[in-house]
Design an enzyme around this catalytic site. Structure first.
Site, PDB file in Angstrom:
ATOM      1  N   ASN A 112       0.819  -1.222   0.000  1.00 37.24           N
ATOM      2  CA  ASN A 112       0.000   0.000   0.000  1.00 37.24           C
ATOM      3  C   ASN A 112       0.850   1.269   0.000  1.00 37.24           C
ATOM      4  O   ASN A 112       0.536   2.230  -0.696  1.00 37.24           O
ATOM      5  CB  ASN A 112      -0.944   0.004   1.206  1.00 37.24           C
ATOM      6  N   HIS A 158     -16.903  36.116 -31.009  1.00 38.59           N
ATOM      7  CA  HIS A 158     -18.048  35.370 -31.561  1.00 38.59           C
ATOM      8  C   HIS A 158     -17.730  34.803 -32.946  1.00 38.59           C
ATOM      9  O   HIS A 158     -18.635  34.620 -33.761  1.00 38.59           O
ATOM     10  CB  HIS A 158     -19.300  36.254 -31.658  1.00 38.59           C
ATOM     11  N   SER A 279      -7.180  11.563 -48.483  1.00 44.89           N
ATOM     12  CA  SER A 279      -8.419  10.797 -48.429  1.00 44.89           C
ATOM     13  C   SER A 279      -8.284   9.600 -49.350  1.00 44.89           C
ATOM     14  O   SER A 279      -7.585   9.654 -50.359  1.00 44.89           O
ATOM     15  CB  SER A 279      -9.576  11.693 -48.871  1.00 44.89           C
ATOM     16  N   LYS A 285      -7.894  16.018 -51.335  1.00 41.16           N
ATOM     17  CA  LYS A 285      -7.930  16.314 -49.899  1.00 41.16           C
ATOM     18  C   LYS A 285      -6.576  16.282 -49.206  1.00 41.16           C
ATOM     19  O   LYS A 285      -5.727  15.462 -49.503  1.00 41.16           O
ATOM     20  CB  LYS A 285      -8.832  15.290 -49.194  1.00 41.16           C
ATOM     21  N   GLU A 292      -6.763  17.478 -35.543  1.00 39.31           N
ATOM     22  CA  GLU A 292      -8.085  16.951 -35.175  1.00 39.31           C
ATOM     23  C   GLU A 292      -7.983  15.957 -34.023  1.00 39.31           C
ATOM     24  O   GLU A 292      -8.793  15.951 -33.103  1.00 39.31           O
ATOM     25  CB  GLU A 292      -8.726  16.250 -36.382  1.00 39.31           C
ATOM     26  N   GLN A 324      -6.351   0.657  -7.223  1.00 38.10           N
ATOM     27  CA  GLN A 324      -5.526   0.107  -8.305  1.00 38.10           C
ATOM     28  C   GLN A 324      -5.949   0.667  -9.663  1.00 38.10           C
ATOM     29  O   GLN A 324      -5.151   0.738 -10.583  1.00 38.10           O
ATOM     30  CB  GLN A 324      -5.661  -1.425  -8.292  1.00 38.10           C
ATOM     31  N   LYS A 327      -4.242   3.770 -12.062  1.00 37.78           N
ATOM     32  CA  LYS A 327      -3.080   3.780 -12.966  1.00 37.78           C
ATOM     33  C   LYS A 327      -3.441   3.977 -14.424  1.00 37.78           C
ATOM     34  O   LYS A 327      -2.769   4.733 -15.138  1.00 37.78           O
ATOM     35  CB  LYS A 327      -2.285   2.487 -12.795  1.00 37.78           C
TER      36      LYS A 327
HETATM   37  N1  ARG Z   1      -1.553  -3.412  -7.272  1.00 37.20           N
HETATM   38  C1  ARG Z   1      -1.974  -2.643  -6.160  1.00 37.20           C
HETATM   39  C2  ARG Z   1      -2.388  -1.254  -6.628  1.00 37.20           C
HETATM   40  O1  ARG Z   1      -2.019  -0.893  -7.692  1.00 37.20           O
HETATM   41  C3  ARG Z   1      -0.859  -2.524  -5.186  1.00 37.20           C
HETATM   42  C4  ARG Z   1      -1.325  -2.418  -3.776  1.00 37.20           C
HETATM   43  C5  ARG Z   1      -2.075  -3.649  -3.443  1.00 37.20           C
HETATM   44  N2  ARG Z   1      -2.359  -3.750  -2.060  1.00 37.20           N
HETATM   45  C6  ARG Z   1      -3.172  -4.687  -1.616  1.00 37.20           C
HETATM   46  N3  ARG Z   1      -3.347  -4.781  -0.357  1.00 37.20           N
HETATM   47  N4  ARG Z   1      -3.786  -5.537  -2.406  1.00 37.20           N
HETATM   48  O2  ARG Z   1      -3.063  -0.524  -5.957  1.00 37.20           O
END
Ligand code: ARG
Length: 474
Positions: A112, A158, A279, A285, A292, A324, A327
């Site tokens: 953690n 505008h 195109s 084109k 874009e 988790q 990410k």
């Molecule tokens: N893979 C977990 C995350 O990205 C890491 C921490 C996991 N901790 C746990 N007690 N399962 O958050």
């Protein structure tokens, strides 16, 4: 028997295959491996320094971690998702290599606080790269503004012709936006650069650790103050996502203008072929796809911010597995933002500006109406009245199919007696631009001032960035 799951002691049944698939994060958090190993080296040194493991054990672990890193980089260690996450994959390989000693590394920490550390280390690097990307965009805009300093274009409100402005002034408006973005990322880094390792699972640890050692080793500015907050806090990611969303919003506005300007209706610029595609059906084109997609990808970056805000909403303390899910949006935003900034600076530098077309456009649409009104004001006519009179002149011109400069002095005087021959002096685009000498205005001298200020800023921030990078060994 090889222990793949550290919790096997308590469990009777193995994890279901589908559950492994559903819960693994290795398929995306593998990219943290360098930070994970760096953090482990720091932790290991600290454990030895505090007498929690021996120096002998520490060097054994650190050497093996170096080998694991090389194996990952050479593609020799397959990161199998059944390891669950990058922390466990690396620890598993470490123990495979050096046996029980490897098992001592996880003393006084938990995944953690480990993941919080990894993300902070990762984001620190990303933010420095983003700032560099922003500086490159600012530099490209600055170069363009200098190259086309004297070009006049219609200024819009505008999306209607409003008043003539310098093209350089328009470009420098974006420099201001990107400067603010750069500042926002600097500010965000302050809250990223705080060391959480040692918070352990949630409550801290009973081992006599020294968090300031780890912080010093990893070049963090400070240490988190509350272990429970420390393992559940993702504000620094939110700040990054929100600064990124704002930056992409600015990019998308510029992209939109680039798209408009390169259309046949505007015809103000031409993009380099290298940034366009054709195109499959219409041979004539040339599409501004890159611009874009910059506009389009902004949507995804906004979505990433909303995703994380929603993940965090109403989460009880402390670590929950929901976290988790932080990410994917963060990695996606970092990748998108970095590639966008890189392409944007490259694309800007290759823009061809069609000066005559821009100036031609600036002459249409009675864009000098404000000049006429201001002229009457200098002759003592109250502005509101002057505004009304010039409105009538515009109406007259529309009916007669004339521009202001086609009118005779007699025609002008029919609308107000204050008009005399000098009125023709104000009907000049370049002079109109130059009359706006108020601070931040479009007059040539004011733009020059800002160009210089921005150049100094660039120099200073580039210098600082270089120092910061070398501080973090980048
Ligand atoms: N893979 C977990 C995350 O990205 C890491 C921490 C996991 N901790 C746990 N007690 N399962 O958050």
């Amino acid at each position: 028997m090889e222990l793949k799951k550290p919790w096997q002691g308590r469990f009777e049944k193995p994890t279901l295959g589908e559950v492994e698939q559903y819960t693994e994060s290795l398929s995306f958090d593998w990219r943290l491996y360098r930070y994970d190993i760096l953090g482990s080296v720091a932790h290991c040194k600290m454990l030895a320094e505090c007498g929690i493991i021996t120096h002998e054990e520490a060097s054994q672990i650190i050497e093996a971690l170096g080998e694991v890193q090389r194996e990952i980089e050479r593609g020799e260690f397959t990161l199998d998702p059944s390891f669950e996450d990058i922390h466990m994959a690396i620890e598993h390989r470490l123990i495979q290599k050096i046996g029980d000693v490897g098992g001592k590394l996880h003393t006084a920490r938990s995944r953690n606080d480990q993941i919080a550390l990894d993300m902070r280390l990762y984001l620190r690097d990303v933010i420095l790269s983003v700032r560099e990307g922003l500086l490159n965009v600012i530099e490209a805009l600055l170069k363009l503004a200098k190259r086309f300093f004297h070009v006049v274009m219609p200024g819009y409100t505008h999306l209607q012709h409003a008043q003539p402005v310098a093209f350089s002034h328009h470009l420098m408006a974006y420099c201001e936006m990107f400067r603010r973005d750069e500042e926002r990322f600097c500010d965000c880094l302050k809250r990223v650069n705080i060391m959480p390792l040692g918070s352990a699972a949630l409550a801290g640890t009973s081992f006599p650790i020294d968090m300031s050692f780890t912080a010093r080793y990893l070049k963090f500015d400070s240490i988190t103050r509350n272990s429970m907050d420390s393992v559940s806090d993702r504000d620094y990611l939110l700040e990054f996502l929100s600064a990124s969303a704002i930056t992409m919003m600015h990019v998308s506005r510029l992209a939109e203008e680039i798209i408009l300007w390169s259309s046949s209706e505007f015809g103000f610029i031409e993009l380099s072929d290298a940034f366009c595609t054709g195109s499959s059906i219409m041979p004539q084109k040339k599409n501004p796809d890159v611009a874009e997609l910059m506009r389009g990808k902004t949507g995804r970056v906004y979505g990433n911010l909303m995703a994380l805000l929603t993940i965090l909403k109403a989460l009880p303390l402390t670590y929950n597995r929901d976290l988790q899910e932080d990410k994917i949006p963060v990695f996606d935003t970092a990748d998108t933002l970095l590639s966008t900034l890189k392409l944007l600076s490259m694309m800007l530098l290759e823009i061809k500006v069609k000066e005559e077309r821009m100036e031609e456009a600036a002459k249409t649409g009675w864009i000098l109406a404000t000049e006429l009104a201001d002229y009457l004001v200098t002759k003592g006519v109250p502005f509101r009245k002057a505004h009304h009179i010039v409105g009538q002149i515009v109406k007259f011109c529309m009916e007669e199919g004339k521009d202001f400069e086609d009118l005779t002095i007699e025609e002008f005087r029919r609308f107000h007696r204050a008009f005399d021959e000098t009125v023709f002096n104000v009907l000049d685009l370049r002079k109109a631009v130059d009359r706006r000498k108020s601070q931040g205005g479009t007059s040539w001298s004011r733009i020059k001032e800002v160009l210089e200020i921005t150049e100094d800023y660039l120099k200073e921030v580039r210098h600082n960035l270089l120092n910061e990078k070398s501080r973090y060994g980048l």
